[in-house]
Design a protein around this motif. Structure first.
Motif, PDB file in Angstrom:
ATOM      1  N   ALA A   1       1.561  10.462   3.321  1.00  0.00           N
ATOM      2  CA  ALA A   1       1.600  10.630   4.777  1.00  0.00           C
ATOM      3  C   ALA A   1       0.360  10.015   5.415  1.00  0.00           C
ATOM      4  O   ALA A   1       0.437   9.361   6.463  1.00  0.00           O
ATOM      5  CB  ALA A   1       1.709  12.105   5.128  1.00  0.00           C
ATOM      6  N   GLN A   2      -0.793  10.189   4.776  1.00  0.00           N
ATOM      7  CA  GLN A   2      -2.024   9.591   5.297  1.00  0.00           C
ATOM      8  C   GLN A   2      -1.947   8.063   5.255  1.00  0.00           C
ATOM      9  O   GLN A   2      -2.402   7.381   6.182  1.00  0.00           O
ATOM     10  CB  GLN A   2      -3.219  10.076   4.495  1.00  0.00           C
ATOM     11  N   ASP A   3      -1.354   7.513   4.188  1.00  0.00           N
ATOM     12  CA  ASP A   3      -1.174   6.064   4.113  1.00  0.00           C
ATOM     13  C   ASP A   3      -0.331   5.558   5.280  1.00  0.00           C
ATOM     14  O   ASP A   3      -0.619   4.495   5.857  1.00  0.00           O
ATOM     15  CB  ASP A   3      -0.502   5.678   2.791  1.00  0.00           C
ATOM     16  N   ILE A   4       0.710   6.306   5.613  1.00  0.00           N
ATOM     17  CA  ILE A   4       1.561   5.919   6.747  1.00  0.00           C
ATOM     18  C   ILE A   4       0.773   5.998   8.051  1.00  0.00           C
ATOM     19  O   ILE A   4       0.831   5.093   8.888  1.00  0.00           O
ATOM     20  CB  ILE A   4       2.821   6.800   6.787  1.00  0.00           C
ATOM     21  N   ALA A   5       0.012   7.063   8.219  1.00  0.00           N
ATOM     22  CA  ALA A   5      -0.791   7.209   9.426  1.00  0.00           C
ATOM     23  C   ALA A   5      -1.814   6.092   9.554  1.00  0.00           C
ATOM     24  O   ALA A   5      -2.143   5.653  10.669  1.00  0.00           O
ATOM     25  CB  ALA A   5      -1.488   8.568   9.429  1.00  0.00           C
ATOM     26  N   ASP A   6      -2.305   5.596   8.419  1.00  0.00           N
ATOM     27  CA  ASP A   6      -3.308   4.526   8.413  1.00  0.00           C
ATOM     28  C   ASP A   6      -2.688   3.135   8.499  1.00  0.00           C
ATOM     29  O   ASP A   6      -3.407   2.126   8.448  1.00  0.00           O
ATOM     30  CB  ASP A   6      -4.161   4.618   7.140  1.00  0.00           C
ATOM     31  N   GLY A   7      -1.370   3.061   8.570  1.00  0.00           N
ATOM     32  CA  GLY A   7      -0.707   1.764   8.679  1.00  0.00           C
ATOM     33  C   GLY A   7      -0.555   1.024   7.376  1.00  0.00           C
ATOM     34  O   GLY A   7      -0.217  -0.167   7.357  1.00  0.00           O
ATOM     35  N   LYS A   8      -0.781   1.690   6.236  1.00  0.00           N
ATOM     36  CA  LYS A   8      -0.664   1.041   4.936  1.00  0.00           C
ATOM     37  C   LYS A   8       0.770   1.072   4.396  1.00  0.00           C
ATOM     38  O   LYS A   8       1.071   0.401   3.400  1.00  0.00           O
ATOM     39  CB  LYS A   8      -1.584   1.722   3.929  1.00  0.00           C
ATOM     40  N   SER A   9       1.620   1.848   5.021  1.00  0.00           N
ATOM     41  CA  SER A   9       2.993   2.031   4.552  1.00  0.00           C
ATOM     42  C   SER A   9       3.859   2.415   5.739  1.00  0.00           C
ATOM     43  O   SER A   9       3.369   3.002   6.718  1.00  0.00           O
ATOM     44  CB  SER A   9       3.034   3.119   3.481  1.00  0.00           C
ATOM     45  N   ASP A  10       5.150   2.084   5.648  1.00  0.00           N
ATOM     46  CA  ASP A  10       6.109   2.518   6.672  1.00  0.00           C
ATOM     47  C   ASP A  10       7.030   3.617   6.158  1.00  0.00           C
ATOM     48  O   ASP A  10       7.473   4.462   6.923  1.00  0.00           O
ATOM     49  CB  ASP A  10       6.968   1.334   7.132  1.00  0.00           C
ATOM     50  N   MET A  11       7.329   3.555   4.854  1.00  0.00           N
ATOM     51  CA  MET A  11       8.246   4.551   4.289  1.00  0.00           C
ATOM     52  C   MET A  11       7.953   4.710   2.804  1.00  0.00           C
ATOM     53  O   MET A  11       7.827   3.727   2.075  1.00  0.00           O
ATOM     54  CB  MET A  11       9.699   4.142   4.493  1.00  0.00           C
ATOM     55  N   ALA A  12       7.834   5.949   2.357  1.00  0.00           N
ATOM     56  CA  ALA A  12       7.491   6.247   0.967  1.00  0.00           C
ATOM     57  C   ALA A  12       8.393   7.350   0.434  1.00  0.00           C
ATOM     58  O   ALA A  12       8.853   8.209   1.192  1.00  0.00           O
ATOM     59  CB  ALA A  12       6.029   6.671   0.856  1.00  0.00           C
ATOM     60  N   ALA A  13       8.626   7.307  -0.877  1.00  0.00           N
ATOM     61  CA  ALA A  13       9.443   8.332  -1.525  1.00  0.00           C
ATOM     62  C   ALA A  13       8.678   8.944  -2.694  1.00  0.00           C
ATOM     63  O   ALA A  13       7.943   8.254  -3.407  1.00  0.00           O
ATOM     64  CB  ALA A  13      10.754   7.739  -2.025  1.00  0.00           C
ATOM     65  N   ILE A  14       8.870  10.246  -2.852  1.00  0.00           N
ATOM     66  CA  ILE A  14       8.324  10.999  -3.988  1.00  0.00           C
ATOM     67  C   ILE A  14       9.519  11.498  -4.787  1.00  0.00           C
ATOM     68  O   ILE A  14      10.405  12.156  -4.231  1.00  0.00           O
ATOM     69  CB  ILE A  14       7.462  12.178  -3.507  1.00  0.00           C
TER      70      ILE A  14
END
Length: 524
Positions: free
Chosen positions: A113-126
């Motif tokens: 979620a932090q990566d998304i907030a920082d603009g490093k990712s748009d969508m991630a799955a666990i």
């Protein structure tokens, strides 16, 4: 909603799958098949085919690849996240194989979620899974299980998948002292038994009274498991059934009976998809799917032998309090949140001790009307290896959607109360305008460990673990120099073994002799 920034992370899809040997259509799925099916369910849950938009997949280690000595008897994938990705048509830029520990899913929610907030990712799955039940059944029956087809061939779960992988290693450093392993302690079950025996002594309870307390704690969990279609053991149990030794409820490690410990024989998988608000808008993900992450915290505890108090875990409590503090910011004029504000709770329950720790710290009763589990708990729903909390998060998201603006809490624990993470979820919109993911400092040890010791010491806690040769009785004791030492009963010392079995040894003096290479024997 239109004012929520595009870089705000939200959960948009969750899914879980399971199979039992007795189920119609049982297919003996591999761990990668279960994980792929779970991610497929999460994609369906989002309401849109988001597979090609997933730029990051983080896989949770299954048990067979969780340590250097673990064995995958039917093979394994060389790249679990990419094996999972190919099953749903995803081609992520980044893949992660997370370290060992039940904290992993919850910690990854905060990190990604932090990566998304920082603009490093748009969508991630666990994504994670376990097929331990199938694996053990094939091993027991030489590859020919009685159900449903006795002529099934032995599984071949080997996979070779090309592509980059961020393998984070096992992450077991400092988790279990070598002094314990040399003196009869075999892993988490014996470690937790130490904690619960220390807590029992602090409360002044007999073994039978304490087992009844555990039964009273876990009986409501079984009722939740009984109604959960993914439970490994979907049946209600009474307090007496849980707390009374029987042929079906044997001693595992004093004071634990079988119904009091995590059930690892499961076939289960779960997945969580996190997106930026901007990406969700672009893909047309319905807003009734959006669940906000209000706070995630995690920390690492000192090793067992170095901890200040074997009967509690202050670092885990601090993790939860910090998450509540973070989640309260931006809610109702920044009013502090408490556990009483959480409408839904899942307290990690591999054994009773982690649950008791949170109950005591936050004044929760075993009869709390909200319940203390969303799944049925690890002894009954199933302890899906390192991936259990993925299932708890799935359930938290489902309940948050059904009950708008309610808060759901998930606690996740790894090792022997070694790593704790927690998260707070709600459909209440909240921007990621503050650090809602907090990796707290590691807890430092309070005691020096005596690697070689001869002399008197006072027992702080103990356990007795039955095995095929009889039993192994082990203690942690404190020396006059305020060091800690681990020791076990010599197999020929039947008198000391009998005293440990008959009496509460905590607080008693013992004589310890070093046998060489860090092995110690004790006697009364």
């Amino acid at each position: 909603m239109s004012q929520i920034p595009d870089n705000t992370p939200i959960i948009i899809g969750v899914g879980q799958v399971s199979e039992r040997m007795s189920d119609d259509g049982y297919a003996a799925l591999s761990p990668m098949d279960l994980a792929g099916n779970a991610l497929s369910e999460a994609i369906k849950d989002s309401g849109s085919n988001v597979a090609k938009s997933i730029d990051t997949i983080a896989a949770i280690r299954q048990f067979e690849i969780s340590s250097q000595v673990a064995v995958a008897p039917f093979g394994k994938s060389n790249n679990p996240p990419r094996s999972i990705a190919k099953r749903v048509g995803a081609n992520p830029i980044r893949t992660i194989l997370e370290i060992t520990g039940g904290q992993g899913p919850q910690k990854l929610v905060g990190e990604l979620a932090q990566d998304i907030a920082d603009g490093k990712s748009d969508m991630a799955a666990i994504v994670g899974s376990e097929a331990i039940s199938t694996m053990l059944t094939f091993l027991r029956t030489n590859g020919k299980p009685d159900i449903p087809k006795p002529d099934w061939p032995k599984p071949n779960w080997n996979e070779e998948v090309d592509g980059d992988l961020e393998d984070r290693g096992y992450g077991l450093e400092g988790q279990f002292d070598s002094a314990l392993l040399k003196n009869g302690f075999t892993g988490p079950v014996t470690g937790y038994a130490l904690f619960d025996n220390a807590r029992r002594h602090k409360l002044g309870l007999s073994v039978s009274d304490y087992q009844t307390q555990i039964g009273a704690l876990f009986a409501p969990f079984t009722n939740v498991a009984a109604s959960n279609p993914h439970s490994a053991s979907p049946k209600s149990l009474s307090i007496d059934t849980i707390a009374t030794m029987s042929d079906k409820n044997r001693m595992i490690s004093h004071p634990y009976l079988r119904h009091m410990v995590s059930r690892d024989q499961v076939n289960q998988g779960a997945a969580i998809i996190i997106s930026s608000v901007g990406k969700a808008r672009e893909l047309g993900i319905a807003q009734d799917k959006w669940v906000y992450i209000h706070g995630v915290t995690c920390a690492k505890e000192a090793s067992i032998m170095e901890r200040s108090d074997l009967s509690s875990c202050a670092s885990a409590v601090s993790v939860v309090q910090q998450a509540l503090n973070i989640a309260g910011q931006g809610v109702d004029d920044d009013a502090p949140l408490t556990m009483r504000d959480m409408c839904y709770l899942d307290l990690y329950s591999c054994f009773s001790f982690p649950v008791f720790t949170m109950m005591e710290a936050f004044n929760l009763g075993h009869d709390d009307k909200r319940g203390l589990t969303l799944t049925g708990g690890l002894p009954f729903f199933g302890g899906a290896g390192n991936n259990y909390s993925s299932h708890a998060i799935v359930e938290a998201v489902i309940r948050a959607r059904r009950d708008p603006k309610a808060f759901a809490f998930v606690g996740a624990n790894g090792g022997a109360m070694s790593k704790y993470a927690c998260g707070i979820y709600s459909t209440r919109p909240t921007p990621w305008d503050i650090a809602r993911y907090n990796l707290m400092p590691d807890t430092q040890g309070s005691f020096e460990v005596a690697a070689e010791y001869d002399g008197e010491a006072i027992v702080e806690s103990y356990t007795i673990a039955p095995n095929k040769k009889g039993a192994v009785a082990s203690i942690i004791a404190r020396t006059a120099a305020d060091q800690r030492v681990a020791a076990m009963v010599n197999q020929d010392d039947t008198a000391s073994m009998q005293q440990l079995s008959d009496d509460d040894a905590i607080g008693r003096n013992v004589s310890i002799t070093h046998q060489g290479k860090g092995v110690h024997n004790f006697s009364f």
